[in-house]
Write an enzyme that holds these catalytic residues in place. Structure first.
Site, PDB file in Angstrom:
ATOM      1  N   GLU A 212      29.065  23.477 -13.513  1.00  0.00           N
ATOM      2  CA  GLU A 212      27.599  23.549 -14.118  1.00  0.00           C
ATOM      3  C   GLU A 212      27.327  25.013 -13.069  1.00  0.00           C
ATOM      4  O   GLU A 212      27.102  24.714 -11.869  1.00  0.00           O
ATOM      5  CB  GLU A 212      26.893  22.498 -13.946  1.00  0.00           C
ATOM      6  CG  GLU A 212      25.458  22.735 -14.452  1.00  0.00           C
ATOM      7  CD  GLU A 212      24.579  21.493 -14.224  1.00  0.00           C
ATOM      8  OE1 GLU A 212      23.586  21.597 -14.905  1.00  0.00           O
ATOM      9  OE2 GLU A 212      24.850  20.266 -13.439  1.00  0.00           O
TER      10      GLU A 212
ATOM     11  N   HIS B 114      20.941  22.790 -21.202  1.00  0.00           N
ATOM     12  CA  HIS B 114      19.695  22.563 -21.371  1.00  0.00           C
ATOM     13  C   HIS B 114      18.839  23.593 -20.814  1.00  0.00           C
ATOM     14  O   HIS B 114      19.406  24.205 -19.931  1.00  0.00           O
ATOM     15  CB  HIS B 114      19.206  20.984 -20.979  1.00  0.00           C
ATOM     16  CG  HIS B 114      19.509  20.802 -19.591  1.00  0.00           C
ATOM     17  ND1 HIS B 114      18.738  21.439 -18.710  1.00  0.00           N
ATOM     18  CD2 HIS B 114      20.529  20.295 -18.719  1.00  0.00           C
ATOM     19  CE1 HIS B 114      19.271  21.260 -17.287  1.00  0.00           C
ATOM     20  NE2 HIS B 114      20.470  20.504 -17.404  1.00  0.00           N
TER      21      HIS B 114
ATOM     22  N   ASP C 159       0.916  -1.284  -0.173  1.00  0.00           N
ATOM     23  CA  ASP C 159       0.039  -0.070  -0.001  1.00  0.00           C
ATOM     24  C   ASP C 159       0.679   1.267  -0.074  1.00  0.00           C
ATOM     25  O   ASP C 159       0.289   2.281   0.197  1.00  0.00           O
ATOM     26  CB  ASP C 159      -0.739  -0.183   1.251  1.00  0.00           C
ATOM     27  CG  ASP C 159      -0.172  -0.212   2.652  1.00  0.00           C
ATOM     28  OD1 ASP C 159       1.052  -0.231   2.665  1.00  0.00           O
ATOM     29  OD2 ASP C 159      -1.048   0.179   3.707  1.00  0.00           O
TER      30      ASP C 159
ATOM     31  N   HIS D 283      25.360   9.453 -15.006  1.00  0.00           N
ATOM     32  CA  HIS D 283      24.138   9.679 -14.131  1.00  0.00           C
ATOM     33  C   HIS D 283      24.293   8.487 -12.889  1.00  0.00           C
ATOM     34  O   HIS D 283      23.395   7.868 -12.844  1.00  0.00           O
ATOM     35  CB  HIS D 283      23.023   9.227 -15.011  1.00  0.00           C
ATOM     36  CG  HIS D 283      22.498  10.246 -15.885  1.00  0.00           C
ATOM     37  ND1 HIS D 283      21.702  10.187 -16.877  1.00  0.00           N
ATOM     38  CD2 HIS D 283      23.001  11.740 -15.805  1.00  0.00           C
ATOM     39  CE1 HIS D 283      21.564  11.224 -17.540  1.00  0.00           C
ATOM     40  NE2 HIS D 283      22.294  12.251 -17.032  1.00  0.00           N
TER      41      HIS D 283
ATOM     42  N   GLU E 149      27.376  23.424 -18.658  1.00  0.00           N
ATOM     43  CA  GLU E 149      28.018  22.300 -17.876  1.00  0.00           C
ATOM     44  C   GLU E 149      28.918  21.712 -18.818  1.00  0.00           C
ATOM     45  O   GLU E 149      28.644  20.370 -18.892  1.00  0.00           O
ATOM     46  CB  GLU E 149      26.949  21.502 -17.451  1.00  0.00           C
ATOM     47  CG  GLU E 149      25.898  21.184 -18.193  1.00  0.00           C
ATOM     48  CD  GLU E 149      24.858  20.086 -17.731  1.00  0.00           C
ATOM     49  OE1 GLU E 149      25.016  18.992 -16.999  1.00  0.00           O
ATOM     50  OE2 GLU E 149      23.497  20.341 -17.778  1.00  0.00           O
TER      51      GLU E 149
ATOM     52  N   HIS F  37      28.430  14.407 -23.682  1.00  0.00           N
ATOM     53  CA  HIS F  37      27.147  15.170 -23.337  1.00  0.00           C
ATOM     54  C   HIS F  37      26.968  16.515 -23.754  1.00  0.00           C
ATOM     55  O   HIS F  37      28.108  17.114 -24.231  1.00  0.00           O
ATOM     56  CB  HIS F  37      26.692  15.057 -21.919  1.00  0.00           C
ATOM     57  CG  HIS F  37      27.554  15.751 -20.813  1.00  0.00           C
ATOM     58  ND1 HIS F  37      27.322  17.158 -20.647  1.00  0.00           N
ATOM     59  CD2 HIS F  37      28.711  15.378 -19.984  1.00  0.00           C
ATOM     60  CE1 HIS F  37      28.406  17.377 -19.801  1.00  0.00           C
ATOM     61  NE2 HIS F  37      29.083  16.400 -19.425  1.00  0.00           N
TER      62      HIS F  37
ATOM     63  N   TYR G 234      36.156  13.777 -19.061  1.00  0.00           N
ATOM     64  CA  TYR G 234      35.832  12.409 -18.381  1.00  0.00           C
ATOM     65  C   TYR G 234      37.291  11.636 -18.862  1.00  0.00           C
ATOM     66  O   TYR G 234      37.011  11.225 -19.986  1.00  0.00           O
ATOM     67  CB  TYR G 234      34.637  11.874 -18.480  1.00  0.00           C
ATOM     68  CG  TYR G 234      33.465  12.627 -18.219  1.00  0.00           C
ATOM     69  CD1 TYR G 234      33.102  12.825 -17.002  1.00  0.00           C
ATOM     70  CD2 TYR G 234      33.047  13.560 -19.116  1.00  0.00           C
ATOM     71  CE1 TYR G 234      32.026  13.846 -16.674  1.00  0.00           C
ATOM     72  CE2 TYR G 234      32.090  14.579 -18.896  1.00  0.00           C
ATOM     73  CZ  TYR G 234      31.690  14.879 -17.800  1.00  0.00           C
ATOM     74  OH  TYR G 234      30.655  15.583 -17.125  1.00  0.00           O
TER      75      TYR G 234
ATOM     76  N   ASP H 188      20.257  23.401 -10.669  1.00  0.00           N
ATOM     77  CA  ASP H 188      21.217  22.487 -11.070  1.00  0.00           C
ATOM     78  C   ASP H 188      22.700  23.032 -11.115  1.00  0.00           C
ATOM     79  O   ASP H 188      22.889  23.607 -11.973  1.00  0.00           O
ATOM     80  CB  ASP H 188      20.661  22.067 -12.712  1.00  0.00           C
ATOM     81  CG  ASP H 188      21.118  20.745 -13.175  1.00  0.00           C
ATOM     82  OD1 ASP H 188      22.176  20.258 -12.432  1.00  0.00           O
ATOM     83  OD2 ASP H 188      20.899  20.500 -14.336  1.00  0.00           O
TER      84      ASP H 188
ATOM     85  N   HIS I 132      15.283  19.357 -16.972  1.00  0.00           N
ATOM     86  CA  HIS I 132      15.391  19.461 -18.286  1.00  0.00           C
ATOM     87  C   HIS I 132      14.276  20.076 -18.730  1.00  0.00           C
ATOM     88  O   HIS I 132      13.311  19.283 -19.235  1.00  0.00           O
ATOM     89  CB  HIS I 132      15.771  17.799 -18.717  1.00  0.00           C
ATOM     90  CG  HIS I 132      17.160  17.330 -18.392  1.00  0.00           C
ATOM     91  ND1 HIS I 132      17.424  16.064 -18.725  1.00  0.00           N
ATOM     92  CD2 HIS I 132      18.183  18.062 -17.999  1.00  0.00           C
ATOM     93  CE1 HIS I 132      18.763  15.952 -18.165  1.00  0.00           C
ATOM     94  NE2 HIS I 132      19.195  16.988 -17.869  1.00  0.00           N
TER      95      HIS I 132
ATOM     96  N   ASP J 196      26.798  16.808  -8.447  1.00  0.00           N
ATOM     97  CA  ASP J 196      25.802  17.363  -9.518  1.00  0.00           C
ATOM     98  C   ASP J 196      24.370  17.144  -8.631  1.00  0.00           C
ATOM     99  O   ASP J 196      23.795  16.169  -8.469  1.00  0.00           O
ATOM    100  CB  ASP J 196      25.750  16.397 -10.703  1.00  0.00           C
ATOM    101  CG  ASP J 196      24.747  17.053 -11.603  1.00  0.00           C
ATOM    102  OD1 ASP J 196      24.000  18.069 -11.238  1.00  0.00           O
ATOM    103  OD2 ASP J 196      25.051  16.794 -13.161  1.00  0.00           O
TER     104      ASP J 196
ATOM    105  N   ARG K 288      33.220  17.908 -13.789  1.00  0.00           N
ATOM    106  CA  ARG K 288      32.179  18.753 -14.487  1.00  0.00           C
ATOM    107  C   ARG K 288      31.878  19.998 -13.898  1.00  0.00           C
ATOM    108  O   ARG K 288      31.841  19.845 -12.475  1.00  0.00           O
ATOM    109  CB  ARG K 288      30.974  17.757 -14.671  1.00  0.00           C
ATOM    110  CG  ARG K 288      29.670  18.522 -15.534  1.00  0.00           C
ATOM    111  CD  ARG K 288      28.563  17.719 -15.974  1.00  0.00           C
ATOM    112  NE  ARG K 288      27.778  16.897 -14.756  1.00  0.00           N
ATOM    113  CZ  ARG K 288      27.919  15.737 -14.423  1.00  0.00           C
ATOM    114  NH1 ARG K 288      28.754  15.019 -15.408  1.00  0.00           N
ATOM    115  NH2 ARG K 288      27.293  15.132 -13.632  1.00  0.00           N
TER     116      ARG K 288
END
Length: 429
Positions: free
Chosen positions: A399, A359, A41, A246, A384, A355, A388, A274, A366, A263, A397
């Site tokens: 951003e 965005h 539930d 990710h 961003e 990447h 790598y 972000d 996004h 991130d 990275r």
């Protein structure tokens, strides 16, 4: 809700802008999101449909918004349907919106209970010629469950097969891509909360800390500042994990000599921030780490200058790619001759920067919008870039969130430490 009340003028104006885009004699219908089940539930936390929230400010499940600008009865031009509460719901779930509260939030005068929806809709459909229905048309959306909107589309077409059906999504993408001043203020608040979390981390990160402990510090700071929590699953990636774009397991120990890529971003009033920062676990970049960090920062600074009205994502990404190629050559990762002779459709820099650089950002991390639309004043983009290097176990990275104005880019995160020297100095404290 945890967040401060939002002036209803925002939602009134949003509805006005949407209604101007409709065909004559049109009715538009928006449904709230479902409460999604887990097991037994159990249920997930409710997150309102972004389009319904954008047009009404209503942050409650089982809500329906109907817009019919040319309805003959002025009271039927804007209608909000809400779930009617009772003692049982109050006992088990708590308070639900009253009609008066919904009017105050949305600026919609006609608020009815959900039990009246089908009867009212039947009378409206007798007047309407076009019916606008809502769907998730984000280019990257993967929808594997039937949404409330999807169920309603089937029901509506079954009961009213002869109407002319239209899509609301293209209109919503057009409108939501450009942020109004109240929306920008909400995004700024999300950015400010995110800054508090990052500054907290600079005094917390050290060798031996677990990635999930860093995530816990972020969540703590978000919740104590009126955020519902992260706008998306926080990525806390130390060592080689930073090369997984990710990565959300967040279960590794942060070790001496590692970098940790973080991130994350706060949600405030359904609007997202972000941020990405990459810092040395021991507080000091190695020579190689600093070289790569400075290259990413160089690309970021160049990219920000291209976020101006009239530019486009294709032009922007092509420019960023050229800057990235130069940095990767300096780092010894690419050969200049190979770059000159590369297949333009398969640029070599993609091995280390796979990447996109930006965005749209807004009610969704996004956010929706047309990728071929030229940049306009009021759009908010992330910036961003990253490098790598899997074979070296280095992933960096950086951003920030950028507002496009007629006078150039405004960095909504300009107060959040970014320079390597500043990072080291603050971590040393």
């Amino acid at each position: 809700m945890r967040y401060q009340p939002i002036p209803q003028d925002l939602f009134i104006q949003n509805r006005h802008n949407f209604s101007k885009q409709l065909n004559t004699c049109s009715v538009a219908i928006f449904n709230s999101n479902d409460i999604m089940p887990t097991n037994a539930d159990g249920t997930m936390s409710f997150r309102q449909n972004s389009d319904l929230f954008y047009l009404s400010g209503i942050d409650q499940e089982e809500s329906i918004l109907v817009l019919f600008p040319e309805a003959k009865d002025p009271r039927m031009q804007e209608i909000l349907f809400l779930r009617e509460t009772n003692d049982l719901i109050l006992t088990w779930e708590g308070y639900k919106l009253t009609k008066e509260q919904a009017r105050e939030i949305s600026g919609i005068e006609t608020v009815l209970w959900l039990s009246e929806f089908k009867q009212v809709l039947n009378s409206l459909m007798a007047e309407a010629e076009h019916v606008y229905l809502n769907t998730n048309e984000h280019l990257r959306a993967v929808v594997e469950v039937e949404t409330r909107d999807a169920r309603f589309i089937k029901w509506c077409k079954e009961h009213y097969p002869l109407h002319k059906y239209e899509r609301s999504a293209p209109i919503m993408h057009k409108l939501r891509a450009v942020k109004s001043e109240p929306e920008i203020e909400l995004i700024k608040t999300a950015c400010e909360i995110t800054e508090k979390a990052f500054r907290r981390l600079l005094g917390f990160i050290k060798p031996g800390v677990m990635e999930y402990e860093i995530e816990a510090e972020i969540s703590h700071e978000f919740l104590r500042n009126r955020s519902r929590g992260p706008a998306y699953s926080s990525i806390i990636a130390s060592g080689a994990n930073a090369c997984i774009l990710h990565y959300v397991d967040n279960n590794r120990e942060c070790k001496d000599g590692d970098l940790v890529l973080m991130d994350f971003g706060a949600e405030y009033a359904n609007y997202a921030a972000d941020l990405t920062r990459t810092v040395p676990v021991n507080g000091k970049f190695s020579k190689r780490q600093r070289e790569v960090y400075d290259s990413v920062l160089t690309v970021m600074k160049a990219a920000k200058q291209m976020l101006v009205p009239g530019n486009s994502l294709d032009q922007y990404h092509a420019f960023v790619g050229r800057v990235m190629e130069n940095e990767l050559i300096k780092l010894g990762l690419l050969n200049e001759a190979d770059v000159r002779n590369q297949d333009p459709a398969k640029p070599l820099y993609k091995k280390y920067f796979m990447h996109g650089t930006s965005h749209l950002l807004g009610l969704d991390v996004h956010d929706v919008g047309n990728k071929y639309r030229p940049f306009e004043e009021g759009m908010v983009f992330t910036c961003e870039p990253g490098i790598y290097i899997r074979e070296e176990g280095i992933g960096i990275r950086l951003e920030n969130d950028i507002l496009i104005t007629k006078n150039g880019a405004i960095d909504l995160m300009e107060n959040i430490p970014l320079e390597a020297d500043d990072i080291e100095k603050l971590m040393k404290k």
